[in-house]
Design a protein around this motif. Structure first.
Motif: not given
Length: 288
Positions: A235-251
């Protein structure tokens, strides 16, 4: 009525001592997956003729609350599934013990009741399987933890696994880890539902209709679970794939981190396990 292929996996009687929703879920799964034929399933209840009539009509099983007939079924069944309420367990098991022969397998779905306590109430070192299914078993997507007493042989182990594989995934664990499993899969559906409640509320507050927000949340949770299952990725790997740096998901994740979301979920799992131990100890003290 569930459709059933002609050759069942198990060709002898299985008696369910208790006819509640979990017992029904297991029965439905076994019949649908041809684990056992409907006429080889017996469901017993101390009361509730309407409930037993409903089960007979729905699944084609045998069902009874007649004391003499009940005793005969319990005396002769190779497999007995204990599915009564915890408060009824002491009286039922003390009465059951003298009816049993050493080779009969006892499977428990009673929360909090240890193998030692079950054998103590029965008054015999019966082969006992302790299980912890969850509510998703009702739709065939359950997760069941299973522990075996030392008296259970390999054939009986396989039989018990076949029963619960009919309603989902099974995991064989040491009995002293049963409460930890309860904290993850036993109570876990409630954690997911709670998060879904919050996601739906967030969508509604943002202007979506209740129907839109619910449909999107349900599909998102379903899709995320299937991604983990089908890709085999962490799950951690999949989370990172949809989390762009400084993007909305990261926020969004940063907000969760500020609330210590990760550690809070771990604490919830641990507290659930701890409370399960407390309840089990209180139940055993009361019953013994």
């Amino acid at each position: 009525m569930c459709q059933q292929p002609s050759t069942p996996l198990i060709n002898h009687n299985i008696v369910f001592y208790g006819a509640g929703s979990m017992a029904e879920a297991i029965v439905r799964g076994m019949i649908a997956r041809s684990v056992v034929a409907s006429p080889d399933i017996v469901m017993l209840n101390r009361s509730g003729n309407d409930r037993l009539a409903e089960l007979r009509a729905r699944y084609g099983v045998l069902a009874s609350n007649d004391p003499e007939q009940r005793a005969q079924y319990l005396r002769t069944a190779p497999v007995i599934v204990l599915a009564m309420k915890p408060k009824d367990a002491a009286e039922a098991l003390r009465a059951l013990g003298p009816l049993l022969s050493p080779e009969q397998l006892v499977i428990s779905v009673i929360a909090g009741l240890t193998i030692r306590t079950i054998q103590g109430l029965l008054g015999t070192h019966q082969p006992v399987v302790r299980t912890m299914p969850n509510t998703s078993s009702t739709i065939g997507l359950g997760a069941t933890g299973i522990s075996f007493s030392k008296e259970v042989d390999e054939k009986s182990r396989r039989l018990a696994l076949n029963i619960f594989e009919a309603v989902g995934l099974t995991s064989v664990i040491d009995e002293d880890r049963m409460e930890t499993l309860t904290g993850i899969s036993g109570s876990g559906p409630a954690y997911i539902y709670y998060m879904m409640e919050a996601m739906i509320a967030g969508g509604i507050r943002g202007g979506l209709s209740a129907e839109q927000s619910t449909e999107l949340t349900v599909q998102t949770v379903l899709g995320a679970a299937r991604m983990v299952q089908q890709t085999g990725e962490d799950p951690a790997a999949l989370r990172k794939k949809v989390t762009s740096p400084n993007g909305s998901t990261q926020a969004a994740l940063e907000v969760l981190d500020k609330g210590e979301f990760f550690e809070t979920v771990i604490a919830a799992v641990n507290r659930c396990a701890e409370r399960s131990r407390e309840m089990g100890a209180a139940l055993e003290k009361e019953l013994m």
